[in-house]
Every structure is written in structure tokens, then in C-alpha cells.
Motif scaffolding. Structure first.
Motif, PDB file in Angstrom:
ATOM      1  N   TYR A 165       0.816  -1.211   0.000  1.00  0.00           N
ATOM      2  CA  TYR A 165       0.000   0.000   0.000  1.00  0.00           C
ATOM      3  C   TYR A 165       0.853   1.267   0.000  1.00  0.00           C
ATOM      4  O   TYR A 165       0.520   2.250  -0.662  1.00  0.00           O
ATOM      5  N   VAL A 166       1.962   1.249   0.729  1.00  0.00           N
ATOM      6  CA  VAL A 166       2.862   2.412   0.737  1.00  0.00           C
ATOM      7  C   VAL A 166       3.441   2.635  -0.656  1.00  0.00           C
ATOM      8  O   VAL A 166       3.497   3.773  -1.148  1.00  0.00           O
ATOM      9  N   THR A 167       3.885   1.569  -1.315  1.00  0.00           N
ATOM     10  CA  THR A 167       4.471   1.743  -2.651  1.00  0.00           C
ATOM     11  C   THR A 167       3.408   2.102  -3.695  1.00  0.00           C
ATOM     12  O   THR A 167       3.703   2.830  -4.638  1.00  0.00           O
ATOM     13  N   ILE A 168       2.180   1.617  -3.515  1.00  0.00           N
ATOM     14  CA  ILE A 168       1.088   2.021  -4.415  1.00  0.00           C
ATOM     15  C   ILE A 168       0.851   3.530  -4.271  1.00  0.00           C
ATOM     16  O   ILE A 168       0.687   4.239  -5.273  1.00  0.00           O
ATOM     17  N   ALA A 169       0.841   4.009  -3.035  1.00  0.00           N
ATOM     18  CA  ALA A 169       0.650   5.447  -2.798  1.00  0.00           C
ATOM     19  C   ALA A 169       1.796   6.247  -3.423  1.00  0.00           C
ATOM     20  O   ALA A 169       1.558   7.263  -4.096  1.00  0.00           O
ATOM     21  N   ALA A 170       3.030   5.808  -3.219  1.00  0.00           N
ATOM     22  CA  ALA A 170       4.187   6.515  -3.788  1.00  0.00           C
ATOM     23  C   ALA A 170       4.121   6.533  -5.308  1.00  0.00           C
ATOM     24  O   ALA A 170       4.362   7.568  -5.944  1.00  0.00           O
ATOM     25  N   MET A 171       3.780   5.393  -5.900  1.00  0.00           N
ATOM     26  CA  MET A 171       3.663   5.306  -7.361  1.00  0.00           C
ATOM     27  C   MET A 171       2.596   6.265  -7.873  1.00  0.00           C
ATOM     28  O   MET A 171       2.803   6.988  -8.850  1.00  0.00           O
ATOM     29  N   THR A 172       1.462   6.296  -7.207  1.00  0.00           N
ATOM     30  CA  THR A 172       0.357   7.144  -7.646  1.00  0.00           C
ATOM     31  C   THR A 172       0.714   8.621  -7.542  1.00  0.00           C
ATOM     32  O   THR A 172       0.479   9.394  -8.475  1.00  0.00           O
ATOM     33  N   VAL A 173       1.320   9.020  -6.426  1.00  0.00           N
ATOM     34  CA  VAL A 173       1.720  10.422  -6.235  1.00  0.00           C
ATOM     35  C   VAL A 173       2.747  10.838  -7.286  1.00  0.00           C
ATOM     36  O   VAL A 173       2.619  11.892  -7.927  1.00  0.00           O
ATOM     37  N   MET A 174       3.777  10.027  -7.495  1.00  0.00           N
ATOM     38  CA  MET A 174       4.816  10.379  -8.460  1.00  0.00           C
ATOM     39  C   MET A 174       4.284  10.367  -9.891  1.00  0.00           C
ATOM     40  O   MET A 174       4.698  11.178 -10.720  1.00  0.00           O
ATOM     41  N   THR A 175       3.353   9.470 -10.171  1.00  0.00           N
ATOM     42  CA  THR A 175       2.752   9.427 -11.507  1.00  0.00           C
ATOM     43  C   THR A 175       1.951  10.697 -11.767  1.00  0.00           C
ATOM     44  O   THR A 175       2.081  11.313 -12.836  1.00  0.00           O
ATOM     45  N   LEU A 176       1.136  11.101 -10.792  1.00  0.00           N
ATOM     46  CA  LEU A 176       0.370  12.340 -10.936  1.00  0.00           C
ATOM     47  C   LEU A 176       1.285  13.555 -11.057  1.00  0.00           C
ATOM     48  O   LEU A 176       1.108  14.404 -11.935  1.00  0.00           O
ATOM     49  N   TRP A 177       2.269  13.642 -10.162  1.00  0.00           N
ATOM     50  CA  TRP A 177       3.174  14.786 -10.139  1.00  0.00           C
ATOM     51  C   TRP A 177       3.917  14.921 -11.467  1.00  0.00           C
ATOM     52  O   TRP A 177       3.961  15.992 -12.069  1.00  0.00           O
ATOM     53  N   GLY A 179       3.123  13.612 -14.358  1.00  0.00           N
ATOM     54  CA  GLY A 179       2.175  13.864 -15.440  1.00  0.00           C
ATOM     55  C   GLY A 179       1.764  15.323 -15.505  1.00  0.00           C
ATOM     56  O   GLY A 179       1.734  15.931 -16.589  1.00  0.00           O
ATOM     57  N   ILE A 180       1.458  15.902 -14.362  1.00  0.00           N
ATOM     58  CA  ILE A 180       1.088  17.324 -14.310  1.00  0.00           C
ATOM     59  C   ILE A 180       2.257  18.181 -14.780  1.00  0.00           C
ATOM     60  O   ILE A 180       2.083  19.144 -15.536  1.00  0.00           O
ATOM     61  N   ASP A 181       3.477  17.833 -14.369  1.00  0.00           N
ATOM     62  CA  ASP A 181       4.671  18.574 -14.776  1.00  0.00           C
ATOM     63  C   ASP A 181       4.851  18.533 -16.296  1.00  0.00           C
ATOM     64  O   ASP A 181       5.119  19.559 -16.919  1.00  0.00           O
ATOM     65  N   TYR A 182       4.705  17.360 -16.910  1.00  0.00           N
ATOM     66  CA  TYR A 182       4.828  17.245 -18.368  1.00  0.00           C
ATOM     67  C   TYR A 182       3.759  18.081 -19.066  1.00  0.00           C
ATOM     68  O   TYR A 182       4.050  18.800 -20.028  1.00  0.00           O
ATOM     69  N   ILE A 183       2.532  17.991 -18.599  1.00  0.00           N
ATOM     70  CA  ILE A 183       1.443  18.723 -19.248  1.00  0.00           C
ATOM     71  C   ILE A 183       1.670  20.230 -19.144  1.00  0.00           C
ATOM     72  O   ILE A 183       1.508  20.967 -20.124  1.00  0.00           O
ATOM     73  N   LYS A 184       2.082  20.712 -17.962  1.00  0.00           N
ATOM     74  CA  LYS A 184       2.363  22.138 -17.796  1.00  0.00           C
ATOM     75  C   LYS A 184       3.512  22.582 -18.698  1.00  0.00           C
ATOM     76  O   LYS A 184       3.449  23.624 -19.342  1.00  0.00           O
ATOM     77  N   THR A 185       4.566  21.788 -18.747  1.00  0.00           N
ATOM     78  CA  THR A 185       5.753  22.158 -19.513  1.00  0.00           C
ATOM     79  C   THR A 185       5.496  22.155 -21.014  1.00  0.00           C
ATOM     80  O   THR A 185       5.979  23.032 -21.734  1.00  0.00           O
TER      81      THR A 185
END
Length: 192
Positions: A165-177, A179-185
Motif C-alpha cells: 500500500y505504501v508503494t502504491i501510494a508513492a507510485m500514484t503520487v509520483m505518476t500524478l506529479w 504527469g502534471i509537470d509534463y502537461i504544464k511544460t
């Protein structure tokens, strides 16, 4: 067509996707053996991703084929692993289906942006440091889900799967972060 070593490694990775799926969900074997063999095949496949890029850059073997197929091969193996986890580990499905959807959406969105940028500007968008961290968290999560009960054979871990569950949370947060960074850039390439 004669392929160089990095491109052969990329094709190997693509070939390993169905092999991984058959091992992970198609061959009846003990749970422990299935987890270990699936994780080993996934790890070997993931390591070829790192290896082909290093070889291509070091020996100037970068090709258009590699630029196109390498990111796709990465996504194929990650998507296969996410689907295998959803099929195989029902105790994670309630949470993992959302994490998998976020990962798949992000990967497809960023790949689309890369294709548009390449089409408009002839520009190849390299992986950012956030993208690299995202990849590491995805690989870590997948390996953890497969190996947690094998590495930690304790009742509490077997019942609640906290490391997964901890690694699922880390994966999800980093994936969102990332993704948002790529879209903004790179929004300028897709801005209507």
C-alpha cells in the motif's frame, strides 16, 4: 533491417510482455513460485530498459526506431504488470484499480504529448527527473506487490500488505506529479 544492440534489447522487452503475462496469470503454480518467477521476469525486462538507453547513448547508437519503440516497450511491460496485479491479487483491487487507471492515463497522455511535439517541432522530449523517479516508483511498486509476502512472511504483513500500500501510494503520487509537470511544460504544443 539490421538492428543494433539497444534496438534488439527493446524488441526483447516487447517479446517479454506476453511471456510475463503467461507466467504471472496463465501458468498454474504455487503462489510463492509464481510471485518469484513473475518478479524475476519483470525485473530482467525492466533492467533491459536501463541497459539499452545507456548503450545507445554511450556508443552513439540512437535511432528513430529506438526513440519510438523504447518508450512503448516500457509502457507495455508496466501495463502488463498492472493488469496482472489486478487479475491475480484481489485483495488489492479496490485501491489498485484507481492507481492503475492513473498510471495508464498519465502514460498515454504524456506519450500523446510527445508524439504531437515530435510532429509539430520534430522535437524529442527526454524523460525529466520526475519522470525517472516515477519510473522507479512504478517498478518498485510492482516488484513489492509481487514479492512482499515472500520477503516478509509475517502474519501482519500477510494480512494487511502495508508495504504494498505504501508503494502504491508513492507510485500514484509520483505518476500524478510527473504527469502534471509534463502537461504544464509542454502544453504549448497542444493548447487549442
Amino acid at each position: 533491417m539490421k538492428l543494433n544492440l539497444p534496438n534488439k534489447l527493446t524488441l526483447f522487452r516487447i517479446f517479454m510482455v506476453p511471456v510475463f503475462m503467461v507466467i504471472a496469470v496463465g501458468i498454474p503454480m504455487s503462489d510463492t513460485l509464481s510471485r518469484i518467477v513473475s518478479a524475476a521476469v519483470f525485473l530482467i525486462t525492466a533492467l533491459t530498459d536501463m541497459l539499452d538507453g545507456k548503450i545507445a547513448r554511450k556508443y552513439d547508437l540512437i535511432t528513430d526506431f529506438g526513440k519510438f519503440m523504447d518508450p512503448l516497450a516500457d509502457k507495455f511491460i508496466v501495463f502488463a504488470a498492472l493488469l496482472a496485479i489486478l487479475v491475480k491479487f484481489d485483495y488489492l483491487q479496490g485501491v489498485f484499480i484507481w492507481a492503475a487507471a492513473i498510471v495508464m492515463f498519465r502514460e498515454l497522455a504524456v506519450t500523446s504529448i510527445r508524439l504531437v511535439a515530435a510532429g509539430k517541432e520534430g522535437m524529442v522530449i527526454a524523460a525529466s527527473w520526475l519522470g525517472k523517479v516515477k519510473t522507479v516508483t512504478q517498478m518498485t511498486c510492482i516488484m513489492t506487490v509481487f514479492l512482499e509476502p515472500v520477503i516478509f512472511p509475517f502474519d501482519f504483513i500477510q494480512k494487511y500488505h502495508p508495504v504494498s500500500y505504501v508503494t502504491i501510494a508513492a507510485m500514484t503520487v509520483m505518476t500524478l506529479w510527473s504527469g502534471i509537470d509534463y502537461i504544464k511544460t509542454y502544453w504549448k504544443f497542444i493548447k487549442p
